[in-house]
Design an enzyme around this catalytic site. Structure first.
Site, PDB file in Angstrom:
ATOM      1  CB  SER A  79      -5.630   4.970   2.228  1.00 36.04           C
ATOM      2  OG  SER A  79      -5.383   6.050   1.369  1.00 36.04           O
ATOM      3  CB  THR A  97      -1.922  13.398   4.805  1.00 38.44           C
ATOM      4  OG1 THR A  97      -2.337  12.309   3.985  1.00 38.44           O
ATOM      5  CG2 THR A  97      -0.456  13.257   5.139  1.00 38.44           C
ATOM      6  CG  ASN A 140      -3.434  16.223   0.137  1.00 40.99           C
ATOM      7  OD1 ASN A 140      -3.029  15.557   1.081  1.00 40.99           O
ATOM      8  ND2 ASN A 140      -4.710  16.280  -0.189  1.00 40.99           N
ATOM      9  CE  LYS A 144      -4.035   2.129   0.565  1.00 38.14           C
ATOM     10  NZ  LYS A 144      -3.741   2.928  -0.640  1.00 38.14           N
ATOM     11  CE  LYS A 167       4.890   7.372  -1.902  1.00 39.06           C
ATOM     12  NZ  LYS A 167       4.464   7.876  -0.600  1.00 39.06           N
TER      13      LYS A 167
HETATM   14  N1  LIG Z   1      -0.870  13.177  -0.088  1.00 39.06           N
HETATM   15  C1  LIG Z   1      -0.791  12.344   0.931  1.00 39.06           C
HETATM   16  O1  LIG Z   1      -1.803  11.789   1.373  1.00 39.06           O
HETATM   17  C2  LIG Z   1       0.511  12.082   1.607  1.00 39.06           C
HETATM   18  C3  LIG Z   1       1.666  12.762   1.277  1.00 39.06           C
HETATM   19  N2  LIG Z   1       2.799  12.561   1.989  1.00 39.06           N
HETATM   20  C4  LIG Z   1       4.030  13.267   1.698  1.00 39.06           C
HETATM   21  O2  LIG Z   1       3.846  14.666   1.888  1.00 39.06           O
HETATM   22  C5  LIG Z   1       4.694  15.386   0.993  1.00 39.06           C
HETATM   23  C6  LIG Z   1       3.857  16.345   0.167  1.00 39.06           C
HETATM   24  O3  LIG Z   1       2.894  15.598  -0.554  1.00 39.06           O
HETATM   25  P1  LIG Z   1       1.554  16.263  -1.110  1.00 39.06           P
HETATM   26  O4  LIG Z   1       1.182  17.424  -0.277  1.00 39.06           O
HETATM   27  O5  LIG Z   1       0.591  15.155  -1.306  1.00 39.06           O
HETATM   28  O6  LIG Z   1       2.031  16.742  -2.547  1.00 39.06           O
HETATM   29  P2  LIG Z   1       1.458  17.955  -3.425  1.00 39.06           P
HETATM   30  O7  LIG Z   1       1.871  17.654  -4.802  1.00 39.06           O
HETATM   31  O8  LIG Z   1       0.018  18.179  -3.139  1.00 39.06           O
HETATM   32  O9  LIG Z   1       2.274  19.203  -2.868  1.00 39.06           O
HETATM   33  C7  LIG Z   1       3.664  19.247  -2.877  1.00 39.06           C
HETATM   34  C8  LIG Z   1       4.093  20.605  -2.382  1.00 39.06           C
HETATM   35  O10 LIG Z   1       5.516  20.622  -2.266  1.00 39.06           O
HETATM   36  C9  LIG Z   1       6.003  21.786  -2.886  1.00 39.06           C
HETATM   37  N3  LIG Z   1       7.375  21.608  -3.357  1.00 39.06           N
HETATM   38  C10 LIG Z   1       7.806  20.814  -4.348  1.00 39.06           C
HETATM   39  N4  LIG Z   1       9.132  20.958  -4.529  1.00 39.06           N
HETATM   40  C11 LIG Z   1       9.529  21.856  -3.606  1.00 39.06           C
HETATM   41  C12 LIG Z   1      10.781  22.425  -3.291  1.00 39.06           C
HETATM   42  N5  LIG Z   1      11.884  22.086  -3.958  1.00 39.06           N
HETATM   43  N6  LIG Z   1      10.839  23.344  -2.288  1.00 39.06           N
HETATM   44  C13 LIG Z   1       9.731  23.698  -1.619  1.00 39.06           C
HETATM   45  N7  LIG Z   1       8.529  23.187  -1.884  1.00 39.06           N
HETATM   46  C14 LIG Z   1       8.418  22.275  -2.861  1.00 39.06           C
HETATM   47  C15 LIG Z   1       5.041  22.044  -4.028  1.00 39.06           C
HETATM   48  O11 LIG Z   1       5.138  23.359  -4.477  1.00 39.06           O
HETATM   49  C16 LIG Z   1       3.723  21.734  -3.335  1.00 39.06           C
HETATM   50  O12 LIG Z   1       3.282  22.845  -2.600  1.00 39.06           O
HETATM   51  C17 LIG Z   1       5.446  14.315   0.189  1.00 39.06           C
HETATM   52  O13 LIG Z   1       6.655  14.022   0.845  1.00 39.06           O
HETATM   53  C18 LIG Z   1       4.515  13.128   0.263  1.00 39.06           C
HETATM   54  O14 LIG Z   1       5.194  11.917   0.058  1.00 39.06           O
HETATM   55  C19 LIG Z   1       2.821  11.697   3.054  1.00 39.06           C
HETATM   56  C20 LIG Z   1       1.720  11.003   3.409  1.00 39.06           C
HETATM   57  C21 LIG Z   1       0.504  11.048   2.663  1.00 39.06           C
HETATM   58  O1  LIG Z   2      -2.867   6.548   1.280  1.00 37.82           O
HETATM   59  C1  LIG Z   2      -1.999   5.768   0.952  1.00 37.82           C
HETATM   60  O2  LIG Z   2      -2.204   4.622   0.603  1.00 37.82           O
HETATM   61  C2  LIG Z   2      -0.541   6.143   0.975  1.00 37.82           C
HETATM   62  C3  LIG Z   2      -0.235   7.589   1.093  1.00 37.82           C
HETATM   63  C4  LIG Z   2       1.240   7.754   0.934  1.00 37.82           C
HETATM   64  O3  LIG Z   2       1.760   7.615  -0.154  1.00 37.82           O
HETATM   65  C5  LIG Z   2       2.080   8.022   2.090  1.00 37.82           C
HETATM   66  O4  LIG Z   2       1.641   7.841   3.230  1.00 37.82           O
HETATM   67  O5  LIG Z   2       3.243   8.405   1.895  1.00 37.82           O
END
Ligand SMILES: NC(=O)C1=CN([C@@H]2O[C@H](COP(=O)(O)OP(=O)(O)OC[C@H]3O[C@@H](n4cnc5c(N)ncnc54)[C@H](O)[C@@H]3O)[C@@H](O)[C@H]2O)C=CC1
Ligand SMILES: O=C(O)CCC(=O)C(=O)O
Length: 427
Positions: free
Chosen positions: A360, A201, A232, A81, A117
């Site tokens: 999830s 998250t 997000n 997952k 992943k």
């Molecule tokens: N979406 C989810 O449910 C989950 C996400 N994560 C982790 O959280 C982190 C963010 O994911 P999301 O918010 O989902 O992605 P997203 O795509 O929604 O947002 C990513 C953010 O990071 C910023 N970013 C990218 N490169 C950057 C840089 N070089 N410097 C500063 N900011 C930068 C972008 O501008 C954007 O605001 C990742 O590490 C992801 O693996 C962890 C658990 C679950």
């Molecule tokens: O919701 C999921 O299955 C995984 C989300 C995720 O990629 C993470 O926790 O880093």
């Protein structure tokens, strides 16, 4: 890193990146695993890693090829997952690390999954919507034979969202000849998605931040928060903190850095980002040089973008009380040590951002039973899972006098390796 790691032959020492960080984290937990440590090598290699070529026809008639990956790190406790990332810098070793962190995270909060992943090496901002859809569908077809509701269930990660999940679900379903909603999570609500998943998250980040603040006597109301990443995770976390009376004083994303000591108006910034795609150009705060972000005095610092952001270079300048890792792998092991020496509490990714996969899991359960829960019920259950996981990991940290990260790894690795031992190796 210790010398005894046997690297898979497809990884060169100089390509380790986040996988190297993960291996060091495993080294640190090994002395606490007792007799289970004889299985530790299981965690140092992914069970299965698939590299796929993803060819698509671009809108201008030419053909482009993208490299895609799906890695299943461990399935001892259940199906793989974990999310799917679209980013121009995605590599196999990065996806390996992200899949391994999913194994640890899922075990740390005790959801019945292994870790997996996926990723595609692409800058999705350069693709039209049609190209994005064709790439997503082709990738899904290429990994079709290793994913499924009982084998490996993708979800959104950086630069992927509920629309991407809907295309994946549809493509997988077309290949199966039946609608299989449970093959992905983070879907649109109308396709079997769960209420509360989009915010989950960030909500989990908020809950563990409150729990850890309580442990050090920090009041969330009035606390100064800095957040790197305004997508997000970071964007919704900013909203939750400001609704709780905290001040989001600095924000950074891929377009720029903003600072306002009195607190940024988060709803207005979210609106600006929805319209323009980034925080740059927002007039409600001062722009700041990117590197200055790390030296700001705050109460809680939330990296919520990419890996390897807090290193031995900027860690000595960080002036905060708690680092809550919304991102996966944002802190290198050397930086971890520096923060620890400076008395900064680090709440690691594998617990801090586990709210997403927890909901999830709820989505997957709802899909299987075709019975959907209310948002209140989901948020309530999510908060309970996060609080209980935090409390037990905190207790282990106190008992063993180790960091919260090592404590989370003790809890998680014990669960995974216990499952491995109970299952045995034969036939
Ligand atoms: N979406 C989810 O449910 C989950 C996400 N994560 C982790 O959280 C982190 C963010 O994911 P999301 O918010 O989902 O992605 P997203 O795509 O929604 O947002 C990513 C953010 O990071 C910023 N970013 C990218 N490169 C950057 C840089 N070089 N410097 C500063 N900011 C930068 C972008 O501008 C954007 O605001 C990742 O590490 C992801 O693996 C962890 C658990 C679950
Ligand atoms: O919701 C999921 O299955 C995984 C989300 C995720 O990629 C993470 O926790 O880093």
């Amino acid at each position: 890193m210790s010398q005894h790691h046997v690297l898979p032959s497809y990884l060169r020492q100089d390509e380790l990146g986040p996988w190297g960080t993960y291996l060091q984290q495993i080294d640190r937990v090994t002395p606490y695993l007792g007799s289970l440590s004889r299985w530790i090598e299981t965690l140092k290699r992914p069970k299965r890693a698939l590299i796929v070529d993803v060819p698509i026809e671009l809108d201008n008639g030419t053909v482009a090829h993208f490299e895609g990956y799906r890695v299943q790190h461990n399935t001892s406790r259940g199906p793989g997952k974990g999310g799917l990332r679209y980013h121009q810098d995605v590599t196999l070793s990065e996806v390996m690390a992200l899949s391994a962190w999913m194994s640890i995270k899922n075990a740390a909060v005790n959801v019945p999954y292994g870790g997996a992943k996926g990723g595609i090496r692409v800058d999705p901002r350069k693709l039209s919507r049609g190209e994005l859809e064709r790439m997503t569908r082709r990738y899904t077809s290429e990994i079709n034979f290793i994913i499924g509701p009982n084998t490996d269930i993708p979800a959104p990660d950086v630069n992927t969202n509920e629309q991407v999940m809907a295309w994946m679900m549809d493509t997988y379903s077309m290949n199966q000849g039946r609608t299989a909603t449970g093959v992905v999570t983070g879907k649109p609500i109308t396709l079997g998605g769960s209420l509360g998943r989009k915010e989950a998250t960030a909500r989990g980040v908020f809950v563990v931040a409150c729990e850890s603040a309580r442990q050090i006597g920090l009041d969330i109301a009035g606390a100064r928060i800095a957040i790197q990443g305004f997508g997000n995770v970071g964007g919704i976390a900013a909203r939750l903190f400001s609704e709780a009376g905290a001040k989001v004083i600095a924000v950074q994303d891929h377009t720029g850095t903003l600072y306002r000591p009195a607190g940024i108006e988060v709803l207005k910034l979210l609106e600006h980002v929805a319209q323009t795609g980034g925080i740059v150009g927002f007039t409600g705060a001062e722009p700041l040089a990117a590197d200055e972000f790390w030296g700001l005095e705050t109460d809680i610092l939330i990296p919520a973008a990419l890996e390897g952001q807090i290193t031995e270079k900027n860690a000595p300048r960080i002036r905060t009380k708690i680092v809550v890792e919304g991102a996966n792998g944002p802190t290198t092991p050397l930086a971890d040590d520096i923060l620890n020496e400076h008395g900064i509490l680090v709440i690691p990714d594998v617990i801090a951002n586990a709210g997403g996969v927890t909901v999830s899991y709820f989505e997957w359960v709802q899909d299987f039973s075709s019975f959907f829960w209310s948002e209140d019920e989901i948020n309530h259950r999510l908060e309970r899972v996060m609080r209980e996981a935090f409390a037990s990991i905190w207790q282990v940290a106190l008992e063993h006098r180790v960091s919260v990260r090592t404590a989370a790894y003790i809890v998680a690795c014990t669960r995974i390796l216990m499952a491995r031992e109970m299952r045995g190796l034969y036939p």
